[in-house]
Design an enzyme around this catalytic site. Structure first.
Site, PDB file in Angstrom:
ATOM      1  N   LYS A  35     -68.313  78.195  25.809  1.00  0.00           N
ATOM      2  CA  LYS A  35     -67.431  77.301  26.570  1.00  0.00           C
ATOM      3  C   LYS A  35     -66.792  76.282  25.631  1.00  0.00           C
ATOM      4  O   LYS A  35     -67.221  76.122  24.485  1.00  0.00           O
ATOM      5  CB  LYS A  35     -68.226  76.579  27.660  1.00  0.00           C
ATOM      6  CG  LYS A  35     -69.354  75.694  27.132  1.00  0.00           C
ATOM      7  CD  LYS A  35     -70.111  75.039  28.263  1.00  0.00           C
ATOM      8  CE  LYS A  35     -71.231  74.163  27.700  1.00  0.00           C
ATOM      9  NZ  LYS A  35     -71.923  73.415  28.768  1.00  0.00           N
ATOM     10  N   TYR A 253     -58.678  48.224   6.627  1.00  0.00           N
ATOM     11  CA  TYR A 253     -58.375  47.381   7.787  1.00  0.00           C
ATOM     12  C   TYR A 253     -59.517  46.423   8.117  1.00  0.00           C
ATOM     13  O   TYR A 253     -60.689  46.755   7.949  1.00  0.00           O
ATOM     14  CB  TYR A 253     -58.146  48.249   9.033  1.00  0.00           C
ATOM     15  CG  TYR A 253     -56.778  48.856   9.158  1.00  0.00           C
ATOM     16  CD1 TYR A 253     -55.636  48.074   9.158  1.00  0.00           C
ATOM     17  CD2 TYR A 253     -56.634  50.230   9.311  1.00  0.00           C
ATOM     18  CE1 TYR A 253     -54.377  48.641   9.299  1.00  0.00           C
ATOM     19  CE2 TYR A 253     -55.386  50.814   9.457  1.00  0.00           C
ATOM     20  CZ  TYR A 253     -54.265  50.007   9.448  1.00  0.00           C
ATOM     21  OH  TYR A 253     -53.026  50.566   9.588  1.00  0.00           O
TER      22      TYR A 253
END
EC number: 5.1.1.1
Length: 357
Positions: A35, A253
């Site tokens: 799946k 950052y």
């Protein structure tokens, strides 16, 4: 020219893991659970590496149809069954085994004009409390279905909520045993964890998922050595820039990493938009470069991340960086990111190249 961020899928590793599972549960048939695009490994790779499976278990009807269109003629199990009455047309057309877990599905089956009898897995809620009939309703529904000529076979299916817990599994098995004494059904019970830790749950069919892809659902050194599962997916990228950073500088950052010494750093073309977890710590998360284990430093960006190259003198522009795979365990990364290996594999972005080997 595409970016070099790539997942490599080893069909040989898939085949090896399936053989290991089949040898361990040698009296059971195997539903290979593929799946969610084979847990991010692709249906195509699953077909190549899992040829020796007894059958494939999928979530969506379009995955089942894709298997048929690509030449798979063996059994296919639809794990949540159908969602619309109209789905029954393709279930019949493509000879797909469907789960029934609710009365509304039962009613659709009764109403629909099924030309060719179909195989049904009836879901018992033995303690997972997600899908399935309770004990009393299960028996009623079983007898109801067994009287329908449009049903060719019935199998009892259930799911363990905590497969490594003997207490939990035994509690659920007690419910299953009571029903077994009444109906004597074919059984499909064991998921990956139960396959490994509770051999008495193997029965007629097993449903390995995560272990097919080389990942233990619970870290255990003894079990790891016993099974020797092979990682199937490798996430890798390349160094696209190298910087010499002076001491007492911030990197990336947010000023999240401060260096109190001179640093040689590499910029890698992989970020959270590729599926790498933003939530890993600002230092200490391992990567593998030219035979050396080093670490990520600073924040993971959308398209890039930064690695420490102080101990990687041979690293250069274009050097491969393994983010997880044979040398860096995806379980290690998932723990640092406070998530699961299941999620990391399933959330790889569509912009990442896929190479099936």
């Amino acid at each position: 020219m595409p970016r070099k961020t790539t997942i490599r899928i080893s069909s040989n590793a898939l085949a090896s893991n399936l053989r290991t599972i089949k040898n361990y549960a040698n009296k059971s048939k195997v539903w290979s659970v593929i799946k969610s695009n084979a847990y991010g490994h692709t249906i195509k790779a699953a077909l190549k590496g899992l040829k020796e499976t007894s059958g494939f278990a999928v979530l969506e009807l379009n995955e089942a149809v894709l298997l048929r269109e690509n030449g798979w003629n063996g059994p296919i199990l639809l794990l949540e069954g159908f969602f619309e009455e109209s789905d029954l047309l393709e279930i019949c057309q493509y000879k797909i085994t469907t789960v029934i877990h609710n009365d509304w599905q039962l009613n659709y089956i009764k109403q629909y004009d099924i030309k060719s009898p179909i195989d049904v897995y009836l879901k018992l809620n033995s303690g997972m409390n997600r899908l399935g009939f309770n004990e009393k309703d299960f028996i009623r529904t079983w007898y109801d279905l067994s009287n329908l000529k449009k049903i060719s076979s019935l199998t009892l299916m259930s799911h363990f909520s905590l497969g490594f817990s003997t207490k939990t599994v035994n509690k659920q098995m007690n419910i299953i045993r009571k029903i077994f004494k009444i109906l004597n059904p074919t059984l499909c019970l064991a998921n990956s964890t139960a396959i490994i830790f509770h051999t008495y749950t193997h029965k007629d069919w097993i449903r390995p998922g995560i272990i097919l892809y080389g990942i233990l659902p619970k870290e255990n050194k003894k079990i790891s050595k016993k099974f020797n599962l092979k990682p199937v997916m490798t996430l890798e990228s390349r160094i696209i820039s190298i910087q010499n950073i002076k001491s007492k500088e911030y990197i990336g950052y947010g000023k999240n990493y401060y260096s109190n010494k001179s640093n040689l750093i590499g910029i890698v073309s992989c970020g959270y938009a590729d599926g790498y977890p933003f939530s890993v710590p600002f230092s200490g998360t391992p990567v593998f470069v030219n035979g050396t284990r080093t670490q990520i430093i600073g924040s993971v960006c959308m398209d890039m991340l930064t690695i420490d190259l102080n101990d990687c003198p041979n690293a250069k522009i274009g050097s491969k960086v393994e983010l997880w795979g044979n040398n860096i365990s995806i379980n290690e990364i998932s723990k640092l990111a406070n998530t699961t290996s299941y999620e990391l594999m399933c959330r790889i972005s569509s912009r990442v190249l896929v190479k099936i080997e």
